[in-house]
Design an enzyme around this catalytic site. Structure first.
Site, short mmCIF file in Angstrom:
data_model
loop_
_atom_site.label_atom_id
_atom_site.label_comp_id
_atom_site.label_asym_id
_atom_site.label_seq_id
_atom_site.Cartn_x
_atom_site.Cartn_y
_atom_site.Cartn_z
CG ASP A 154 115.97 -40.96 -28.96
OD1 ASP A 154 116.94 -40.82 -28.81
OD2 ASP A 154 115.88 -41.86 -29.94
CG ASP A 173 119.98 -45.25 -25.48
OD1 ASP A 173 120.63 -45.79 -25.98
OD2 ASP A 173 118.75 -44.90 -25.75
#
Length: 388
Positions: A173, A37
Site C-alpha cells: 500500500d 505482499d
C-alpha cells in the site's frame, strides 16, 4: 472532489492567515495479487486519482497540530519530543508515527499546522491510511528541506504503521501510493521491494472501482489472523524445505510436492491461495503486455473466487457486487480489492458499457444488500506532489 477554497478557509479559521503549502498523495487500487505482499509475492497495484491532500504551515515551536476538513476543530496535537505518547490507533497516530520515523532517521523536523482533506472513502480498501502516511512524510520532508527516495518513504511509512499504529501490514500500500505513475500499474516484488512500471494497455476498457460501503477497520479485522495462518504453513513446509524464506517462492508444482506437510486444512487453503494468486499476478502482466484484456479479466474472476473460498476474506457484500458486475455484458472481470471483509471491488469494463454498468450494478447491489454502492471510473495516476 477537493475544494481548495473551502479547505483554505477552514485552515485559516483554525490556524490564522499566512502562507500555506498544499500536498497530495494518491490512494491505490490493487488490480490483482491480494494477501500475498506479506508472503513475499508479486502484486500489481496502481495509484489512483483519488487520495489525500494536506495543507501545511511551519510553526516556530516544535508542536504539530492535526485537523481534518470533515471533522470539527483541531483533532490531535503533540510536541515532536513527546510523540511516543500518541502510539496506538487513535486519530492522528498514522501521522505522528510517520514523524517519529523521520526523526529516527535524523531528519530535523519543524512544528507544523496541518489540515487533511480526503477524496478517498475511508475504510474502503483503497489505502486511505497509506495515502495519509505518504502525504504526511512528503510534506514534512519538503518543509524540512530534506530528501528521501520514494522507496525510502514507502518503507518508513510501513514501519510507522507496523510499529507505531500496530497494524502488521505489508509494503504494497505504501509503495503504491508513493511510486505511482500515470497510465501504469506497478509489478512489485514484495520480497525485494523491486518494481517494474507496466503500461496498462487497457485500450477500449476502463477500470471501475466499486465501493460496497461495507466498512471494515483493517486494524480490527482478521488480517493478522491470516498472516499467522500463512506463517504456520511456512513453518510446516520448512520441515522439509529448510531454506524457504517466503511462501511465494513456491510454484504450484512445489505446492503439490509438499501437500502432505500441510496437515491443517485451513492452513492448506490459505497457502494454496497464496501460491496460486502469485502465479496469477505473473500471468496477468504477460496478458496485459499482449493486449489480452479478456484473459486478464478471467484472472480477476479467479482471484476473487480464491479469496472467497480459500482465504475467506470476501463476505456477502463483496460477493454480491462482483457477481452482479461479472454478469453485466461488457464486464470482462471483477474482484474484491484490498484486505477484504468489506471495502471495494475492481472491474474491467468496455468503454461503451461503463455508464450502463455503473447504473446497473449500483441498482442491483442495493436490491441485494440494502446498501448503496458507489462506483466510479478510475485512471492510474502519479505519486505524491506539491500542488502549491
Amino acid at each position: 472532489m477537493f475544494d481548495k477554497a473551502k479547505a483554505l478557509e477552514i485552515f485559516e479559521k483554525l490556524y490564522g492567515k499566512g502562507e500555506v503549502r498544499i500536498f497530495f498523495a494518491p490512494g491505490r487500487v490493487n488490480l490483482i495479487g491480494e494477501h500475498i505482499d506479506y508472503n513475499g509475492g508479486y502484486v500489481f497495484p496502481a495509484a489512483l486519482e483519488l487520495g489525500n491532500y494536506v495543507l501545511v504551515r511551519a510553526r516556530e515551536d516544535n508542536t504539530v497540530n492535526l485537523a481534518a476538513d470533515d471533522l470539527p476543530g483541531t483533532l490531535a496535537s503533540c510536541r515532536l519530543d513527546e510523540l511516543e505518547t500518541k502510539r496506538g490507533k487513535e486519530w492522528g497516530a498514522y501521522q505522528f508515527g510517520v514523524l517519529d520515523e523521520l526523526l529516527k532517521l535524523g531528519i530535523k523536523l519543524c512544528g507544523m499546522d496541518m489540515l487533511f482533506s480526503s477524496t478517498l472513502p475511508f475504510g474502503a480498501g483503497l489505502s486511505s491510511s497509506a495515502s495519509i502516511e505518504v502525504v504526511t512524510a512528503y510534506a514534512a520532508l519538503k518543509l524540512a528541506g530534506a530528501e528521501l527516495s520514494m522507496t525510502e518513504v514507502a518503507l518508513l511509512t510501513q514501519r510507522a504503521e507496523n510499529n507505531f499504529v500496530g497494524v502488521n501490514c505489508g509494503i504494497m500500500d505504501q509503495f503504491a501510493c508513493a511510486n505511482g505513475k500515470a497510465g501504469h500499474g506497478m509489478l512489485l516484488d514484495c520480497a525485494t521491494v523491486s518494481c517494474q512500471q507496466i503500461p496498462l494497455n487497457l485500450d477500449g476498457y476502463t477500470i471501475v472501482v466499486g465501493n460496497t460501503n461495507k466498512k471494515r477497520g483493517l486494524a480490527d479485522s482478521k488480517y493478522n489472523e491470516r498472516r499467522c495462518e500463512c506463517e504456520r504453513g511456512l513453518e510446516m513446509i520448512r520441515t522439509r524445505c529448510t531454506e524457504l524464506k517466503n511462501l511465494c517462492e513456491l510454484t504450484e508444482d512445489d505446492l503439490a510436492e509438499y501437500d502432505g506437510l500441510l496437515t491443517d486444512e485451513t492452513v492448506k487453503a490459505r497457502v494454496t491461495h497464496v501460491v496460486s494468486e502469485n502465479a496469477r499476478v505473473i500471468e496477468s502482466v504477460l496478458l496485459l503486455k499482449n493486449g489480452d484484456i479478456p484473459g486478464f479479466g478471467k484472472l480477476l474472476n479467479a482471484s476473487h473466487l480464491s479469496l472467497r473460498d480459500l482465504y475467506e476474506v470476501t463476505g456477502r457484500e463483496l460477493d454480491a457486487m462482483t457477481e452482479i458486475a461479472r454478469a453485466y455484458p461488457g464486464c470482462v472481470g471483477s474482484r474484491m480489492t484490498g484486505a477484504g471483509f468489506g471495502g471495494c471491488t475492481v472491474s474491467i469494463v468496455e468503454n461503451s458499457a461503463v455508464e450502463g454498468f455503473i447504473a446497473h450494478v449500483s441498482a442491483e447491489y442495493e436490491k441485494a444488500t440494502g446498501l448503496r454502492g458507489d462506483l466510479y471510473a478510475s485512471n492510474a495516476s502519479d505519486g505524491p506532489v506539491e500542488l502549491c
